[in-house]
Scaffold this active site. Structure first.
Site, PDB file in Angstrom:
ATOM      1  NE  ARG A  96       4.358  -0.777  -8.738  1.00 24.54           N
ATOM      2  CZ  ARG A  96       3.390  -1.282  -7.973  1.00 24.54           C
ATOM      3  NH1 ARG A  96       3.047  -0.686  -6.862  1.00 24.54           N
ATOM      4  NH2 ARG A  96       2.753  -2.379  -8.325  1.00 24.54           N
ATOM      5  CG  HIS A 123      -0.310  -3.574 -12.585  1.00 21.15           C
ATOM      6  ND1 HIS A 123       0.974  -4.075 -12.437  1.00 21.15           N
ATOM      7  CD2 HIS A 123      -0.863  -3.612 -11.325  1.00 21.15           C
ATOM      8  CE1 HIS A 123       1.185  -4.385 -11.175  1.00 21.15           C
ATOM      9  NE2 HIS A 123       0.092  -4.116 -10.484  1.00 21.15           N
ATOM     10  CD  GLN A 126      -2.978  -7.566  -9.873  1.00 20.06           C
ATOM     11  OE1 GLN A 126      -2.207  -7.084  -9.066  1.00 20.06           O
ATOM     12  NE2 GLN A 126      -3.725  -8.625  -9.584  1.00 20.06           N
ATOM     13  CG  ASP A 214      -7.399  -0.712  -9.568  1.00 18.40           C
ATOM     14  OD1 ASP A 214      -7.093  -0.715  -8.362  1.00 18.40           O
ATOM     15  OD2 ASP A 214      -6.641  -0.259 -10.461  1.00 18.40           O
ATOM     16  CB  CYS A 254      -5.164  -5.273  -8.809  1.00 21.85           C
ATOM     17  SG  CYS A 254      -5.647  -3.554  -8.568  1.00 21.85           S
ATOM     18  NE  ARG A 282       1.158  -9.232  -9.225  1.00 22.37           N
ATOM     19  CZ  ARG A 282       1.463  -7.961  -8.960  1.00 22.37           C
ATOM     20  NH1 ARG A 282       0.587  -7.187  -8.369  1.00 22.37           N
ATOM     21  NH2 ARG A 282       2.625  -7.441  -9.332  1.00 22.37           N
TER      22      ARG A 282
HETATM   23  N1   CP Z   1      -1.570  -5.075  -6.953  1.00 24.26           N
HETATM   24  C1   CP Z   1      -0.398  -4.433  -6.766  1.00 24.26           C
HETATM   25  O1   CP Z   1       0.366  -4.180  -7.711  1.00 24.26           O
HETATM   26  O2   CP Z   1      -0.122  -4.156  -5.473  1.00 24.26           O
HETATM   27  P1   CP Z   1       1.105  -3.272  -4.954  1.00 24.26           P
HETATM   28  O3   CP Z   1       0.896  -1.878  -5.428  1.00 24.26           O
HETATM   29  O4   CP Z   1       1.071  -3.412  -3.460  1.00 24.26           O
HETATM   30  O5   CP Z   1       2.373  -3.849  -5.539  1.00 24.26           O
HETATM   31  N1  NVA Z   2      -4.535   1.354 -10.656  1.00 27.41           N
HETATM   32  C1  NVA Z   2      -3.743   1.246  -9.434  1.00 27.41           C
HETATM   33  C2  NVA Z   2      -3.232  -0.131  -9.268  1.00 27.41           C
HETATM   34  C3  NVA Z   2      -2.454  -0.371  -8.003  1.00 27.41           C
HETATM   35  C4  NVA Z   2      -1.922  -1.765  -7.908  1.00 27.41           C
HETATM   36  C5  NVA Z   2      -2.613   2.266  -9.466  1.00 27.41           C
HETATM   37  O1  NVA Z   2      -2.012   2.472 -10.525  1.00 27.41           O
HETATM   38  O2  NVA Z   2      -2.345   2.874  -8.433  1.00 27.41           O
END
Ligand code: CP
Ligand code: NVA
Length: 296
Positions: A96, A123, A126, A214, A254, A282
């Protein structure tokens, strides 16, 4: 050839549907028996860390979660060198990152599959869980419409690709300056997905089967929150907006949710919400994806 998963369009439509099928396999193959998966997080995570760790365990493996300050990602060591090193211990790597380019650089040298666990661009893990949830509720994708309202961000891009490739009609409703970037639009269109783009939230959700939103600002954009709120307020998913969707429409997010910003309590806690099923998915989707990647 090693397959990586940086966004949904790294898969063909048949492969995408095969991964979704695998996510519901009641006896998943023990493809990680005696092996590990490195999970590197440059940003916070609740769902992704837990779902990935449990997916690895369910495939017989051992997850090793790593924080960037522990390894000096890109400072103490080049990201390419980290990828080569982790591949010596692990059958797969997840990361990440803030900058999607780091994933591209790691994928270019990694001899084991690299999985995008969220970047500024995409993502895709997700989006796999989102598709799985839609199929569990409606049984099929064809003839169904997904409306994404809010910020044209990483989640929007991967979700649009996934839903469109699976055969859904896709509508994206965002404030004018927060529509998907021209680069994202080009990627989505070149995959064969032709979403309707609109700046009218009611037009986006009209008759839709799935209403998705989101956060109005993503991780790393916290300082823009106050500036963004006035533009996004008309895109809040509340009972009035949900009333424009199909009567049996579901609500997805999400998560994490900023309650009473992008979604009101009565919608996220209401009968149309499937967010907890989606969050659990997930783990199932991660398991399906990892097992598929390791069998290529
Ligand atoms: N939806 C999602 O990716 O959640 P987190 O940021 O908690 O992993
Ligand atoms: N768009 C958000 C998603 C978090 C799961 C981010 O990137 O923070």
């Amino acid at each position: 050839m090693t397959r990586h998963f940086l966004d949904i369009d790294d898969l063909t439509t048949d492969e995408l549907l095969a991964v979704i099928d695998r996510s519901e396999d009641s006896s998943p193959p023990r493809v990680l028996e005696g092996k590990g998966m490195a999970l590197i997080f440059e940003k916070p995570s609740a769902r992704t860390r837990n779902s990935m760790e449990m997916a690895v365990v369910q495939l017989g493996g051992h997850p090793v979660t790593v924080r960037p300050d522990e390894i000096g990602m890109g400072t103490r060591e080049k990201v390419e060198d980290l990828a080569r090193m982790f591949a010596g211990y692990h059958a797969a790597i997840g990361a990440r990152v803030f900058d999607h380019d780091k994933l591209e650089r790691m994928a270019a040298v990694s001899p084991v599959p690299l999985v995008n666990m969220l970047s500024d661009v995409a993502h895709p893990l997700q989006a796999l869980a989102d598709l799985l949830t839609v199929r569990q509720v409606f049984g099929e994708f064809a003839g169904r419409t997904l409306a994404y309202v809010g910020d044209g961000n990483n989640v929007c891009r991967s979700l649009s690709l996934a839903a469109g490739m699976a055969g859904m009609d896709v509508r994206i409703g965002c404030p004018e300056h927060y529509l998907p970037s021209t680069g994202d639009q080009a990627t989505i269109w070149s995959s064969g997905v032709k979403p309707v783009l609109t700046t009218d939230p009611l037009e986006a959700v009209q008759g839709a089967d799935v209403v998705y939103t989101d956060a109005w600002f993503s991780m790393g954009q916290e300082e823009e929150a106050a500036e963004r709120r006035p533009y996004f307020h008309p895109f809040q998913v509340n009972t009035e907006l949900m009333a424009g969707a199909a009567p049996d429409a579901i609500f997805l997010h999400c998560l994490p949710a900023h309650r009473n910003e992008e979604v009101t309590d009565d919608v996220i806690d209401g009968p149309q919400s499937r967010v907890w099923q989606q969050a659990e998915n997930r783990m199932h989707a991660a398991r399906g994806l990892i097992s598929w990647l390791l069998e290529q």
